[in-house]
Each structure stands twice: as C-alpha cells, then as structure tokens.
Design a protein around this motif. Structure first.
Motif, mmCIF file in Angstrom:
data_model
loop_
_atom_site.group_PDB
_atom_site.id
_atom_site.type_symbol
_atom_site.label_atom_id
_atom_site.label_comp_id
_atom_site.label_asym_id
_atom_site.label_seq_id
_atom_site.Cartn_x
_atom_site.Cartn_y
_atom_site.Cartn_z
ATOM 1 N N CYS A 1 38.719 -4.940 61.805
ATOM 2 C CA CYS A 1 38.216 -4.891 63.296
ATOM 3 C C CYS A 1 36.747 -6.140 62.863
ATOM 4 O O CYS A 1 36.621 -6.411 62.855
ATOM 5 C CB CYS A 1 37.156 -3.792 64.051
ATOM 6 N N ARG A 2 38.112 -7.131 64.520
ATOM 7 C CA ARG A 2 38.014 -8.452 63.813
ATOM 8 C C ARG A 2 36.302 -8.990 65.082
ATOM 9 O O ARG A 2 35.635 -9.674 65.287
ATOM 10 C CB ARG A 2 38.422 -9.649 63.890
ATOM 11 N N PHE A 3 36.099 -7.954 65.423
ATOM 12 C CA PHE A 3 35.438 -7.913 66.858
ATOM 13 C C PHE A 3 34.266 -7.348 66.438
ATOM 14 O O PHE A 3 33.889 -7.338 67.876
ATOM 15 C CB PHE A 3 36.010 -7.240 68.051
ATOM 16 N N ILE A 4 33.481 -6.889 65.917
ATOM 17 C CA ILE A 4 32.291 -6.373 65.039
ATOM 18 C C ILE A 4 32.245 -7.359 63.847
ATOM 19 O O ILE A 4 32.160 -6.910 63.131
ATOM 20 C CB ILE A 4 32.303 -4.530 64.741
ATOM 21 N N HIS A 5 30.179 -7.756 63.990
ATOM 22 C CA HIS A 5 29.860 -8.849 63.056
ATOM 23 C C HIS A 5 28.360 -8.085 62.898
ATOM 24 O O HIS A 5 28.304 -7.704 62.846
ATOM 25 C CB HIS A 5 30.014 -9.517 63.656
ATOM 26 N N GLY A 6 28.188 -8.515 61.265
ATOM 27 C CA GLY A 6 26.831 -8.611 60.974
ATOM 28 C C GLY A 6 26.004 -9.100 61.105
ATOM 29 O O GLY A 6 25.321 -8.593 62.561
ATOM 30 N N ILE A 7 25.620 -10.539 61.833
ATOM 31 C CA ILE A 7 24.301 -11.187 62.478
ATOM 32 C C ILE A 7 25.377 -12.615 63.581
ATOM 33 O O ILE A 7 26.401 -13.055 63.107
ATOM 34 C CB ILE A 7 23.733 -12.289 61.819
ATOM 35 N N TYR A 8 25.125 -11.750 64.981
ATOM 36 C CA TYR A 8 25.466 -12.175 66.285
ATOM 37 C C TYR A 8 25.004 -13.148 66.863
ATOM 38 O O TYR A 8 23.701 -12.470 67.269
ATOM 39 C CB TYR A 8 26.458 -11.369 66.438
ATOM 40 N N ILE A 9 24.707 -14.314 67.154
ATOM 41 C CA ILE A 9 24.731 -15.518 67.399
ATOM 42 C C ILE A 9 25.270 -15.717 68.477
ATOM 43 O O ILE A 9 25.860 -16.592 68.686
ATOM 44 C CB ILE A 9 23.434 -16.222 66.916
ATOM 45 N N SER A 10 24.888 -16.080 69.925
ATOM 46 C CA SER A 10 25.040 -17.011 70.916
ATOM 47 C C SER A 10 24.082 -17.156 71.534
ATOM 48 O O SER A 10 24.471 -17.609 72.803
ATOM 49 C CB SER A 10 25.351 -15.463 71.848
ATOM 50 N N THR A 11 23.196 -18.462 70.632
ATOM 51 C CA THR A 11 21.828 -18.770 71.225
ATOM 52 C C THR A 11 21.887 -20.107 70.268
ATOM 53 O O THR A 11 21.969 -20.003 69.574
ATOM 54 C CB THR A 11 21.079 -18.405 72.585
ATOM 55 N N SER A 12 20.300 -20.560 70.290
ATOM 56 C CA SER A 12 19.577 -21.168 69.392
ATOM 57 C C SER A 12 19.065 -20.680 68.628
ATOM 58 O O SER A 12 18.020 -19.743 69.252
ATOM 59 C CB SER A 12 18.812 -22.459 70.404
ATOM 60 N N ALA A 13 19.285 -20.211 67.510
ATOM 61 C CA ALA A 13 18.350 -19.557 65.973
ATOM 62 C C ALA A 13 18.246 -19.922 65.396
ATOM 63 O O ALA A 13 19.234 -20.853 64.855
ATOM 64 C CB ALA A 13 19.396 -18.302 66.784
ATOM 65 N N THR A 14 18.163 -18.980 64.098
ATOM 66 C CA THR A 14 17.114 -19.102 62.456
ATOM 67 C C THR A 14 18.241 -18.011 61.816
ATOM 68 O O THR A 14 17.723 -17.042 62.414
ATOM 69 C CB THR A 14 16.132 -19.445 62.418
ATOM 70 N N VAL A 15 19.094 -18.804 61.716
ATOM 71 C CA VAL A 15 19.296 -17.383 60.377
ATOM 72 C C VAL A 15 19.245 -17.731 58.825
ATOM 73 O O VAL A 15 20.007 -17.983 58.454
ATOM 74 C CB VAL A 15 21.209 -16.974 60.737
ATOM 75 N N ARG A 16 18.068 -16.572 58.113
ATOM 76 C CA ARG A 16 17.870 -17.032 57.135
ATOM 77 C C ARG A 16 17.315 -16.223 56.043
ATOM 78 O O ARG A 16 16.824 -15.549 56.511
ATOM 79 C CB ARG A 16 16.299 -18.222 57.690
ATOM 80 N N SER A 17 18.032 -15.875 54.652
ATOM 81 C CA SER A 17 17.756 -15.504 53.542
ATOM 82 C C SER A 17 18.364 -14.063 53.992
ATOM 83 O O SER A 17 17.707 -13.036 53.417
ATOM 84 C CB SER A 17 16.074 -15.681 52.808
ATOM 85 N N ASN A 18 19.043 -13.891 54.484
ATOM 86 C CA ASN A 18 19.478 -12.526 54.661
ATOM 87 C C ASN A 18 20.698 -12.132 53.860
ATOM 88 O O ASN A 18 21.528 -13.193 53.485
ATOM 89 C CB ASN A 18 20.171 -11.995 55.993
ATOM 90 N N ILE A 19 20.559 -10.439 53.326
ATOM 91 C CA ILE A 19 22.053 -10.164 52.265
ATOM 92 C C ILE A 19 22.762 -9.217 53.485
ATOM 93 O O ILE A 19 22.705 -8.409 53.845
ATOM 94 C CB ILE A 19 21.718 -9.627 51.379
ATOM 95 N N VAL A 20 24.447 -10.070 53.666
ATOM 96 C CA VAL A 20 25.371 -9.209 54.511
ATOM 97 C C VAL A 20 26.591 -8.784 53.763
ATOM 98 O O VAL A 20 27.066 -9.849 52.758
ATOM 99 C CB VAL A 20 25.805 -10.455 55.596
ATOM 100 N N PHE A 21 26.671 -7.674 53.969
ATOM 101 C CA PHE A 21 27.826 -7.202 52.945
ATOM 102 C C PHE A 21 28.630 -6.164 53.834
ATOM 103 O O PHE A 21 28.482 -5.262 54.738
ATOM 104 C CB PHE A 21 28.007 -7.087 51.242
ATOM 105 N N ARG A 22 30.181 -6.289 53.447
ATOM 106 C CA ARG A 22 31.788 -5.251 54.000
ATOM 107 C C ARG A 22 31.294 -4.894 55.490
ATOM 108 O O ARG A 22 30.561 -4.067 56.058
ATOM 109 C CB ARG A 22 30.659 -3.725 53.622
ATOM 110 N N ILE A 23 31.511 -5.997 56.132
ATOM 111 C CA ILE A 23 31.360 -6.405 57.623
ATOM 112 C C ILE A 23 33.047 -6.342 57.968
ATOM 113 O O ILE A 23 33.581 -7.196 57.773
ATOM 114 C CB ILE A 23 30.695 -7.976 58.615
#
Length: 388
Positions: A214-236
């Motif tokens: 299912c390509r519509f559900i994500h791990g981390i989703y951003i729709s504005t200005s932001a910082t995404v740092r040092s996360n571990i993301v798997f099996r999404i």
C-alpha cells in the motif's frame, strides 16, 4: 504556583520601572536615557501523569492525573507534563500553545516507558493529534497493534502545529490491517494543512506501518517546512520518509530507512496554501538500503534541492530517480555494514567497524547533529541514524 515570573530586581536601573506584564513578552526599561530590553525569566511548572493516578487529582507528583488528555487541558506555557511508565489509551487531541520562551513539554519519564494503545471503540483514527504550537512530544511508545473496535488508527503522532518537536518516540504497528485507501496515513505526520511550519522529527523509531503493498501509508510524512533527523525507519508499506503538498525547505539528515516500498520521496503537489515547488530541500547523510526504490523526486520540485553524502544501495527498482537535470554527490553505493540486519526480524542499525558509512558524512548547515541515541556526532560524522 505561578507559571511565569519576571525577575526584574537583578537590573540596576535608575529611571522608570517596567510594568510587570502577565504574558511571555519582553518589555523595555529606560536607564540613563537609553532603552534596555528585559527578557523575562521563565519558571517552569510541572504536572504529573501516572497509571495509578486519577483525573480528579491536582496533577502533582504525589497526586498525579490518570490521563495525558487531562494534563493537556490545564497546561500553560512553560509546563512540563511528566508521564510515568505504564499503559495509556490514545485517540486524544492536544491543542494548548507554548511559546518560543516557554515550550509545553509532554515527556515519558523513561524512554518508551509510557505506552499509548488503542482504546475500546476508538473515536479517532489517530493515536495522538497535536494542534498546539511550541510543543515537545518526547519519549513515548505508540503501539497500534491491539485494535479494540471503533475507528482503526491510520496515524500514530499527527502534528498540525508550528515549531513542534517530536523526539525519541517509538511508533509502530499502525494501520497494518486497514484497506489501502488514497486518504493515506503515517506513523508520524507533520502537516501544513493548519498552516503549521518548521517542526522537527528527531531520533524516532518508526516501523511496521501500513498494510502490505500500500503506497499511501508512510513512515514519516511531511507537508510543510521541517527537519527530519536521525530517525530509524523500517518496514513501511509506502515511503519511509515522504514529502508532499506544501513541503519545502526540509532538512532530511542522518536517517536510516530500510525494508520499505520507497526510501525517501522528495515531492510537492496538491497544494494547501502555496504554489510550490518543493525547493531548497537538503537530503544528506542518510542510509537508504534494501527498499524497492531508493531516493526519488516526484511532482513539482525545484532546482535548489541537494542530495549529498548518502549511502544508497540495493534498492531493487532503482537507487535514484531524480528530476531532469538534478544530480547527487558523495554517494556511497555499498552495503551499510550494520552490526546486524534482518529485513523481517530484529536489526542492530549501528555501523560496524568496517562500515563504509563511518566518517563519510557532512555537517548540516544548522550545525545541530545528535544521533538516534542522543550522542553528539563530533568532528567525524557517520552516515545513517546511529554514530558508531
């Protein structure tokens, strides 16, 4: 207990006194014909939540509240809500605003010790929805695995506020058995729909999100200005990190993304409040390994996006799909050399001694750079979420 105290006695001023204003704003005092800006000193307040508490209590350490929602109803700028280890039902919304000088902090007193789970007959499709500005959400576990009726969770932590920090949480098993719908969902979502800007998602573990294929559900989703740092993301089921709508000026630095449909999507379109494009986004020092696709640009993207010093390898469809005329630099195309890796099981995402990621990163422009475990990266910066 007063929430905010202005300490003025330390200023040896000889002319007109400054009025004490009960608000978090600086005031001016005149001394010797010149004005001096007085910055208020904030005295933080504390509230406490515990599984043994009661929402009719005053929320003190000796008489804590039972629910996070009750604490959220009485917080004021400068309040820290200390949440003891235990199980708490989710499906709530926090709306109180902090300020730049006096943030509101919700923190688990033990990392991943306070666990948020679905309630009976849930009335919300999100575990924790935050609409407040200048808020920190720190150290919680959000576990959506035990559905108990009602609305199924499509989101773990959803933020619509500005200047919000979502740090050191574990969000997992969200939306695993929902129909694959275009409305989508995410483990952690930072949304611009309510005009939120400049939030951060740092040091989180986000895994097992969405149903298969299912390509519509994500791990981390951003729709504005932001910082995404040092996360571990798997099996999404969708993208590990996905940018869309009004996303722009996003820093994606030092993350590790594996075992997902796509590693990182930098995109823009279907705008809420802007006309795009997604421009001036930086993607650096990330490990994107063993996904179906690696790092991808989609939709309306600008010419100032940059892709530097990433390890991108063994993404079966393609490691890179950037817009026409765009390129990447400093890329390492080799296995990351994790201490242990199991796509379907438990992994240790630290780089081993011989990992090609060791020492090959670059410092981000903002200079702030802690790894997933909170260690300062120092002069030698490793690629990926964990410094060796």
């Amino acid at each position: 207990m007063p929430r905010n105290v202005y300490t003025l006695t330390r200023f040896a001023l000889t002319a007109l006194p400054c009025c004490l204003v009960v608000a978090l704003a600086a005031c001016r005092m005149r001394a010797g014909g010149s004005e001096q800006l007085v910055i208020p000193e904030v005295v933080r307040a504390n509230l406490y939540v515990s599984p043994s508490g009661n929402d009719s209590n005053p929320g003190t350490a000796d008489e804590p509240f039972r629910t996070i929602m009750r604490a959220a109803q009485v917080v004021t700028p400068g309040t820290t809500v200390h949440v003891a280890p235990g199980v708490y039902t989710g499906g709530f919304k926090t709306t109180a605003n902090g300020s730049m000088e006096a943030r509101i902090i919700y923190e688990s007193t033990e990392r991943w010790g306070a666990k948020i789970v679905p309630p009976l007959n849930s009335g919300s499709s999100t575990a924790w929805q935050n609409r407040g500005n200048y808020v920190d959400i720190v150290g919680f576990e959000v576990d959506g695995s035990q559905y108990q009726g009602g609305a199924k969770w499509l989101g773990g932590i959803y933020n619509g506020g500005s200047y919000v920090a979502i740090r050191n949480n574990q969000v997992h098993h969200i939306a695993n058995d929902v129909p694959c719908e275009s409305s989508g969902g995410a483990g952690i979502g930072v949304d611009g729909y309510y005009r939120g800007v400049k939030s951060e998602v740092t040091g989180n573990s986000v895994h097992d999100i969405g149903p298969d294929n299912c390509r519509f559900i994500h791990g981390i989703y951003i729709s504005t200005s932001a910082t995404v740092r040092s996360n571990i993301v798997f099996r999404i089921s969708g993208a590990g990190i996905h940018l869309w709508h009004d996303a722009n000026n996003v820093l994606i630095a030092g993350n590790t993304v594996t075992g997902s449909e796509t590693g990182i999507v930098v995109g823009g379109g279907d705008y809420y409040h802007t006309q795009g494009p997604n421009d001036r986004t930086q993607v650096l020092n990330n490990i994107v390994y063993d996904n179906r696709s690696g790092i991808v640009e989609q939709g309306n993207t600008g010419k100032h996006n940059s892709f530097r010093n990433n390890l991108v390898y063994q993404n079966n469809g393609a490691d890179w799909r950037l817009s026409e005329g765009m390129s990447h630099s400093g890329t390492i195309a080799a296995a990351p050399g994790f201490v242990a890796y199991d796509r379907k099981g438990t992994s240790d995402f630290r780089p081993g001694a011989k990992s090609p990621a060791v020492g090959k990163g670059v410092r981000a422009a903002d200079g702030a750079d802690q790894d997933f475990e909170g260690k300062v990266r120092g002069q030698s910066i490793d690629i990926g979420a964990v410094q060796h």
